[in-house]
Design a protein around this motif. Sequence first.
Motif, mmCIF file in Angstrom:
data_model
loop_
_atom_site.group_PDB
_atom_site.id
_atom_site.type_symbol
_atom_site.label_atom_id
_atom_site.label_comp_id
_atom_site.label_asym_id
_atom_site.label_seq_id
_atom_site.Cartn_x
_atom_site.Cartn_y
_atom_site.Cartn_z
ATOM 1 N N GLN A 185 71.404 101.941 110.558
ATOM 2 C CA GLN A 185 71.005 102.148 111.876
ATOM 3 C C GLN A 185 71.696 101.068 112.775
ATOM 4 O OE1 GLN A 185 69.824 105.051 112.927
ATOM 5 N NE2 GLN A 185 69.217 104.901 115.022
ATOM 6 N N VAL A 186 72.389 101.383 113.917
ATOM 7 C CA VAL A 186 72.939 100.422 114.422
ATOM 8 C C VAL A 186 72.248 100.145 115.858
ATOM 9 C CG1 VAL A 186 74.786 99.479 115.828
ATOM 10 C CG2 VAL A 186 75.224 100.648 113.657
ATOM 11 N N GLN A 187 71.891 98.921 116.029
ATOM 12 C CA GLN A 187 70.979 98.555 117.506
ATOM 13 C C GLN A 187 72.133 97.844 118.443
ATOM 14 O OE1 GLN A 187 69.249 97.378 114.315
ATOM 15 N NE2 GLN A 187 68.703 99.576 114.159
ATOM 16 N N LEU A 188 72.002 98.234 119.530
ATOM 17 C CA LEU A 188 72.842 97.550 120.567
ATOM 18 C C LEU A 188 71.953 96.878 121.617
ATOM 19 C CD1 LEU A 188 75.535 100.210 120.634
ATOM 20 C CD2 LEU A 188 75.722 98.299 119.330
ATOM 21 N N VAL A 189 72.200 95.834 122.027
ATOM 22 C CA VAL A 189 71.435 95.121 123.085
ATOM 23 C C VAL A 189 72.554 94.643 124.200
ATOM 24 C CG1 VAL A 189 69.766 93.389 123.903
ATOM 25 C CG2 VAL A 189 69.495 94.656 121.904
ATOM 26 N N GLU A 190 72.467 95.093 125.129
ATOM 27 C CA GLU A 190 73.435 94.803 126.366
ATOM 28 C C GLU A 190 72.714 93.594 127.218
ATOM 29 O OE1 GLU A 190 73.884 99.460 126.620
ATOM 30 O OE2 GLU A 190 72.242 97.784 126.418
ATOM 31 N N SER A 191 73.432 92.718 127.826
ATOM 32 C CA SER A 191 73.175 91.732 128.475
ATOM 33 C C SER A 191 74.233 91.368 129.850
ATOM 34 C CB SER A 191 72.686 90.512 128.169
ATOM 35 O OG SER A 191 73.893 89.875 127.300
ATOM 36 N N GLY A 192 73.977 90.742 130.801
ATOM 37 C CA GLY A 192 74.865 89.990 131.718
ATOM 38 C C GLY A 192 74.928 90.814 132.903
ATOM 39 N N GLY A 193 74.336 91.976 133.339
ATOM 40 C CA GLY A 193 74.245 92.680 134.381
ATOM 41 C C GLY A 193 73.813 91.843 135.370
ATOM 42 N N GLY A 194 73.884 92.475 136.839
ATOM 43 C CA GLY A 194 73.229 91.664 137.954
ATOM 44 C C GLY A 194 73.766 92.159 139.096
ATOM 45 N N SER A 222 82.964 88.835 139.993
ATOM 46 C CA SER A 222 83.129 89.075 138.571
ATOM 47 C C SER A 222 81.778 89.199 137.713
ATOM 48 C CB SER A 222 84.231 88.103 137.970
ATOM 49 O OG SER A 222 85.469 88.284 138.492
ATOM 50 N N LEU A 223 81.651 89.754 136.742
ATOM 51 C CA LEU A 223 80.720 89.662 135.912
ATOM 52 C C LEU A 223 80.995 89.884 134.387
ATOM 53 C CD1 LEU A 223 77.706 91.898 137.461
ATOM 54 C CD2 LEU A 223 77.741 89.393 136.833
ATOM 55 N N ARG A 224 80.505 89.059 133.216
ATOM 56 C CA ARG A 224 80.871 89.663 131.936
ATOM 57 C C ARG A 224 79.557 90.157 131.395
ATOM 58 N NH1 ARG A 224 82.787 85.955 127.027
ATOM 59 N NH2 ARG A 224 80.520 85.066 127.164
ATOM 60 N N LEU A 225 79.729 91.322 130.761
ATOM 61 C CA LEU A 225 78.807 92.015 130.066
ATOM 62 C C LEU A 225 78.778 91.431 128.557
ATOM 63 C CD1 LEU A 225 78.506 95.536 131.748
ATOM 64 C CD2 LEU A 225 77.373 93.428 132.267
ATOM 65 N N SER A 226 77.855 91.495 127.980
ATOM 66 C CA SER A 226 78.005 91.375 126.455
ATOM 67 C C SER A 226 76.920 92.420 125.745
ATOM 68 C CB SER A 226 77.115 89.962 125.983
ATOM 69 O OG SER A 226 77.929 88.865 126.719
ATOM 70 N N CYS A 227 77.268 92.767 124.622
ATOM 71 C CA CYS A 227 76.523 93.834 123.941
ATOM 72 C C CYS A 227 76.522 93.358 122.153
ATOM 73 C CB CYS A 227 77.491 95.231 123.693
ATOM 74 S SG CYS A 227 76.799 96.325 122.709
ATOM 75 N N ALA A 228 75.374 92.881 121.933
ATOM 76 C CA ALA A 228 75.198 92.361 120.663
ATOM 77 C C ALA A 228 74.624 93.551 119.711
ATOM 78 C CB ALA A 228 73.860 91.031 120.863
ATOM 79 N N ALA A 229 75.262 93.430 118.761
ATOM 80 C CA ALA A 229 75.167 94.651 117.723
ATOM 81 C C ALA A 229 74.331 94.248 116.498
ATOM 82 C CB ALA A 229 76.562 95.304 117.207
ATOM 83 N N SER A 230 73.581 94.745 115.624
ATOM 84 C CA SER A 230 73.046 94.516 114.637
ATOM 85 C C SER A 230 72.745 95.668 113.708
ATOM 86 C CB SER A 230 71.537 93.721 114.813
ATOM 87 O OG SER A 230 70.891 94.834 115.554
ATOM 88 N N GLY A 231 72.473 95.801 112.507
ATOM 89 C CA GLY A 231 72.123 96.911 111.564
ATOM 90 C C GLY A 231 73.212 97.660 111.086
ATOM 91 N N TYR A 246 75.304 100.123 132.984
ATOM 92 C CA TYR A 246 76.526 100.129 132.075
ATOM 93 C C TYR A 246 75.803 100.088 130.580
ATOM 94 C CZ TYR A 246 79.857 99.086 135.535
ATOM 95 O OH TYR A 246 80.870 99.211 136.447
ATOM 96 N N TYR A 247 76.240 101.051 129.748
ATOM 97 C CA TYR A 247 75.866 101.137 128.450
ATOM 98 C C TYR A 247 76.828 100.590 127.482
ATOM 99 C CZ TYR A 247 72.365 104.160 130.744
ATOM 100 O OH TYR A 247 71.244 104.588 131.627
ATOM 101 N N CYS A 248 76.390 100.137 126.328
ATOM 102 C CA CYS A 248 77.300 99.776 125.204
ATOM 103 C C CYS A 248 77.172 100.721 124.248
ATOM 104 C CB CYS A 248 76.682 98.492 124.742
ATOM 105 S SG CYS A 248 77.804 98.026 123.301
ATOM 106 N N THR A 249 78.040 101.507 123.385
ATOM 107 C CA THR A 249 77.873 102.234 122.465
ATOM 108 C C THR A 249 78.805 102.061 121.304
ATOM 109 O OG1 THR A 249 77.986 104.839 122.252
ATOM 110 C CG2 THR A 249 79.784 103.761 123.799
ATOM 111 N N ALA A 250 78.409 102.451 120.316
ATOM 112 C CA ALA A 250 79.006 102.432 119.029
ATOM 113 C C ALA A 250 79.215 103.450 118.226
ATOM 114 C CB ALA A 250 78.390 101.436 118.067
ATOM 115 N N ALA A 251 80.538 103.710 117.386
ATOM 116 C CA ALA A 251 80.895 104.940 116.715
ATOM 117 C C ALA A 251 81.676 104.633 115.543
ATOM 118 C CB ALA A 251 81.571 105.971 117.676
#
Length: 115
Positions: free
Chosen positions: A1-10, A17-26, A93-98
């Motif tokens: 099971q993959v977990q995704l956590v976004e950060s960097g919005g505002g 400019s902004l940079r979004l990050s998506c940390a993946a685990s699992g 903004y959503y991060c997604t994995a496939a």
Amino acid sequence: QVQLVESGGGLVQPGGSLRLSCAASGGFFRLYQYGWFRQAPGKEREMVATITSSDSTNYAESVKGRFTISRDNAKNTVYLQMNSLNSADTAVYYCTAALTRWNYWGQGTQVTVSS
């Protein structure tokens, strides 16, 4: 099971400019393709950018030349660099994995472009 956590919005001013990050685990990060989608109030969720396991990228027409998606396999992190932001970019903004389908989603991060 993959977990995704976004950060960097505002909140950012138009043209900023902004940079979004998506940390993946699992999961085995390198195998997956990743994407950023967004959803504005009253609108359907739409694809913003995707990146494959071999680093091929794809962008929505509305963000081409302004946004850049990238991945760091050593850090298990996907990024979305957003430049020249305008009010139309305001959304969650959503991060997604496939592997084959976009089955895994983060909780989303709010981006608001306003003066």
